[in-house]
Motif scaffolding. Structure first.
Motif, PDB file in Angstrom:
ATOM      1  N   LYS A  93       1.089  -0.986  -0.093  1.00 58.28           N
ATOM      2  CA  LYS A  93      -0.153  -0.112  -0.283  1.00 58.28           C
ATOM      3  C   LYS A  93       0.854   1.237  -0.050  1.00 58.28           C
ATOM      4  CE  LYS A  93      -3.795  -2.137   0.108  1.00 58.28           C
ATOM      5  NZ  LYS A  93      -4.946  -2.221  -1.329  1.00 58.28           N
ATOM      6  N   THR A  94       2.100   1.218   0.419  1.00 53.56           N
ATOM      7  CA  THR A  94       3.134   2.331   0.701  1.00 53.56           C
ATOM      8  C   THR A  94       4.420   1.297   0.372  1.00 53.56           C
ATOM      9  OG1 THR A  94       3.622   2.491   2.650  1.00 53.56           O
ATOM     10  CG2 THR A  94       1.583   3.627   2.215  1.00 53.56           C
ATOM     11  N   GLU A  95       5.511   2.221   0.643  1.00 54.30           N
ATOM     12  CA  GLU A  95       6.719   1.310   0.549  1.00 54.30           C
ATOM     13  C   GLU A  95       6.994   0.748   1.432  1.00 54.30           C
ATOM     14  OE1 GLU A  95       6.258   4.882   0.347  1.00 54.30           O
ATOM     15  OE2 GLU A  95       7.450   5.593  -1.304  1.00 54.30           O
ATOM     16  N   LYS A  96       6.402   0.695   2.548  1.00 56.98           N
ATOM     17  CA  LYS A  96       6.729  -0.302   3.860  1.00 56.98           C
ATOM     18  C   LYS A  96       5.660  -0.785   4.501  1.00 56.98           C
ATOM     19  CE  LYS A  96      10.535   3.069   5.132  1.00 56.98           C
ATOM     20  NZ  LYS A  96      10.881   3.999   6.076  1.00 56.98           N
ATOM     21  N   LEU A  97       4.549  -0.834   3.730  1.00 62.57           N
ATOM     22  CA  LEU A  97       3.238  -1.390   4.331  1.00 62.57           C
ATOM     23  C   LEU A  97       2.389  -2.371   3.278  1.00 62.57           C
ATOM     24  CD1 LEU A  97       1.292  -0.923   6.905  1.00 62.57           C
ATOM     25  CD2 LEU A  97      -0.186   0.532   5.467  1.00 62.57           C
ATOM     26  N   LEU A  98       2.334  -3.660   3.976  1.00 65.80           N
ATOM     27  CA  LEU A  98       1.710  -4.592   3.141  1.00 65.80           C
ATOM     28  C   LEU A  98       0.416  -4.830   3.679  1.00 65.80           C
ATOM     29  CD1 LEU A  98       4.281  -7.286   2.802  1.00 65.80           C
ATOM     30  CD2 LEU A  98       4.033  -5.527   1.250  1.00 65.80           C
ATOM     31  N   TYR A 119      16.849 -19.396   3.604  1.00 66.00           N
ATOM     32  CA  TYR A 119      15.606 -19.698   3.241  1.00 66.00           C
ATOM     33  C   TYR A 119      14.674 -18.472   3.119  1.00 66.00           C
ATOM     34  CZ  TYR A 119      14.816 -20.174   8.266  1.00 66.00           C
ATOM     35  OH  TYR A 119      14.712 -19.830   9.466  1.00 66.00           O
ATOM     36  N   CYS A 120      15.188 -17.251   3.372  1.00 65.74           N
ATOM     37  CA  CYS A 120      14.111 -16.158   3.648  1.00 65.74           C
ATOM     38  C   CYS A 120      13.485 -15.598   2.446  1.00 65.74           C
ATOM     39  CB  CYS A 120      15.125 -14.986   4.150  1.00 65.74           C
ATOM     40  SG  CYS A 120      14.090 -13.347   4.349  1.00 65.74           S
ATOM     41  N   PHE A 121      12.368 -15.546   2.728  1.00 67.26           N
ATOM     42  CA  PHE A 121      11.235 -15.458   1.461  1.00 67.26           C
ATOM     43  C   PHE A 121      11.318 -13.769   0.889  1.00 67.26           C
ATOM     44  CE2 PHE A 121       8.509 -14.848   4.855  1.00 67.26           C
ATOM     45  CZ  PHE A 121       7.875 -13.482   4.595  1.00 67.26           C
ATOM     46  N   ARG A 122      11.928 -13.143   1.875  1.00 66.25           N
ATOM     47  CA  ARG A 122      12.063 -11.651   1.577  1.00 66.25           C
ATOM     48  C   ARG A 122      13.356 -11.026   1.232  1.00 66.25           C
ATOM     49  NH1 ARG A 122       8.735  -9.256   5.940  1.00 66.25           N
ATOM     50  NH2 ARG A 122       6.847 -10.119   4.696  1.00 66.25           N
ATOM     51  N   GLN A 123      14.207 -12.029   0.943  1.00 65.12           N
ATOM     52  CA  GLN A 123      15.512 -11.631   0.653  1.00 65.12           C
ATOM     53  C   GLN A 123      15.783 -10.703  -0.518  1.00 65.12           C
ATOM     54  OE1 GLN A 123      17.945 -15.302  -1.219  1.00 65.12           O
ATOM     55  NE2 GLN A 123      16.514 -16.101   0.393  1.00 65.12           N
ATOM     56  N   ASN A 124      14.821 -10.797  -1.492  1.00 63.99           N
ATOM     57  CA  ASN A 124      14.843  -9.897  -2.829  1.00 63.99           C
ATOM     58  C   ASN A 124      13.869  -8.899  -2.663  1.00 63.99           C
ATOM     59  OD1 ASN A 124      16.390 -12.086  -4.211  1.00 63.99           O
ATOM     60  ND2 ASN A 124      14.596 -13.127  -4.005  1.00 63.99           N
ATOM     61  N   PHE A 125      13.446  -8.744  -1.446  1.00 62.14           N
ATOM     62  CA  PHE A 125      12.356  -7.344  -1.524  1.00 62.14           C
ATOM     63  C   PHE A 125      13.200  -6.154  -1.597  1.00 62.14           C
ATOM     64  CE2 PHE A 125       9.577  -4.465   0.629  1.00 62.14           C
ATOM     65  CZ  PHE A 125       8.181  -4.749   0.079  1.00 62.14           C
ATOM     66  N   PRO A 126      12.495  -5.159  -2.524  1.00 60.37           N
ATOM     67  CA  PRO A 126      13.187  -3.911  -2.854  1.00 60.37           C
ATOM     68  C   PRO A 126      12.711  -2.970  -1.360  1.00 60.37           C
ATOM     69  CG  PRO A 126      11.244  -3.986  -3.855  1.00 60.37           C
ATOM     70  CD  PRO A 126      11.334  -5.350  -3.339  1.00 60.37           C
ATOM     71  N   TYR A 127      13.561  -3.261  -0.444  1.00 63.32           N
ATOM     72  CA  TYR A 127      13.150  -2.393   0.767  1.00 63.32           C
ATOM     73  C   TYR A 127      13.428  -0.651   0.416  1.00 63.32           C
ATOM     74  CZ  TYR A 127      13.068  -6.456   3.715  1.00 63.32           C
ATOM     75  OH  TYR A 127      12.605  -7.685   4.192  1.00 63.32           O
ATOM     76  N   ALA A 128      12.518   0.098   1.126  1.00 64.20           N
ATOM     77  CA  ALA A 128      12.516   1.358   1.077  1.00 64.20           C
ATOM     78  C   ALA A 128      13.727   2.179   1.680  1.00 64.20           C
ATOM     79  CB  ALA A 128      11.298   1.906   1.207  1.00 64.20           C
ATOM     80  N   SER A 129      14.862   1.619   1.523  1.00 63.74           N
ATOM     81  CA  SER A 129      15.873   2.118   2.431  1.00 63.74           C
ATOM     82  C   SER A 129      16.392   3.754   2.436  1.00 63.74           C
ATOM     83  CB  SER A 129      17.210   1.290   2.132  1.00 63.74           C
ATOM     84  OG  SER A 129      17.571   1.635   0.600  1.00 63.74           O
TER      85      SER A 129
END
Length: 334
Positions: A93-98, A119-129
């Protein structure tokens, strides 16, 4: 103005292993092991010292080694194993909210973790750093009256400093319809010192109902210091639950899961979920079949009280909740 002292837990983070060859020396691996390692992983090694100290030396056949050390196996590309297996980006919904499930929203408070699980499923997530603060996320939650529960995830929410974490919690506390706040954290497993007096004092001031969900996959991850830290959280009246991931050659064994679940409930921690692997690229070597998973759950049901048996589930993108994996009599008879 006097500079603030660096918390002890933050100093411990600096002792994390981030270089594979340094870890190889610590664990007394022969040079012949190097051919079995992924020496240039895209998802870098990040391992707390205390977890490395629990690894058996001179072998790669250790349940903690397999969870955290980049092996050559993860370079294999397998059909159906993709970069974003749970389609997190679809639900942003935003850069940091699902917002996947009714009544709940998940806030990615940081990309930082105490450790990197292979095995992290979020290892490719484009975090809003590059985006500081949570103004848009707080406004999105406030404007949606159906959201009664906020889940703090990441990364790991306990990677934040107390100052940043409790400023965020104060903002969430001010949203009238939010009744529950849930922490999803693996931090206490690697650095239980994070649960210090200042953190506990901050938790005491939160008026919303808190839940603490940790992540342990193997009984070796639990020790006296980890349990002591989590007991302090429970003594504040905060329920502590555990979610685990079913992983081949880590915990796909009756005695291992029995020991894990028994140890958890003996210390007042409820087994919550046993997740089937999210098929993120490079993790096919961890996969356990549904048939085997159901055998393991059936064993636990015969040996443990109902509250000690985790729910076997998988994430199916677009579903309204986690999907239970259940034994089907009719399919077995077909």
């Amino acid at each position: 103005m006097e500079k603030a002292a660096i918390p002890y837990w933050r100093k411990l983070q600096r002792e994390n292993f981030t270089q594979i060859k340094v870890l190889a020396s610590f664990l007394q691996w022969p040079d012949s092991f190097l051919s079995q390692l992924n020496l240039t992983p895209r998802f870098v090694l990040n391992l707390p010292l205390r977890l490395a100290e629990k690894m058996a030396k001179g072998t790669l056949d250790d349940p903690i080694v397999r969870q955290f050390v980049p092996l050559k196996e993860e370079t294999v590309l397998s059909q159906g194993f993709v970069l974003d297996p749970v389609q997190d980006q679809t639900f942003c919904k935003t850069e940091k909210l699902l917002h996947k499930y009714e009544g709940r929203a998940l806030l990615l408070v940081t990309s930082a973790c105490a450790m990197h699980c292979r095995y992290c499923f979020r290892q490719n997530f484009p975090y809003a750093s590059q985006v500081s603060g949570y103004e848009k996320e707080i406004e999105e939650i406030r404007s949606n009256p159906s959201i009664e529960e906020v889940i703090l995830s990441g990364g790991d929410p306990l990677s934040l400093t107390d100052r940043d974490l409790f400023l965020l919690l104060d903002q969430i506390e001010r949203i009238p319809q939010v009744k529950r706040i849930r922490f999803h954290t693996r931090f206490p497993i690697g650095i239980p010192e994070r649960i210090d007096d200042a953190f506990l004092l901050g938790l005491q001031k939160i008026k919303k109902q808190l839940f603490f969900v940790i992540h342990a996959n193997h009984p070796k991850e639990l020790d006296e210091e980890v349990v002591s830290a989590l007991t302090k959280v429970r003594c504040l009246g905060i329920p502590v639950l555990n979610q685990a991931v079913l992983l081949r050659k880590v915990n796909d064994d009756e005695s291992v899961l029995f020991s894990l679940c028994s140890s958890l409930v003996d210390h007042g921690i409820l087994p919550y979920y046993l997740h089937q692997l999210d098929p993120v690229q490079g993790t096919s070597h961890f996969l356990v079949s549904d048939e085997r998973a159901l055998e393991l759950i059936s064993f636990l049901q015969k040996k443990l009280s109902g509250f000690a048996v985790p729910r076997l589930v998988r994430e199916i993108p677009g579903k309204c909740s986690k999907s239970p994996i259940i034994y089907s009599f009719h399919s077995k008879m077909a």
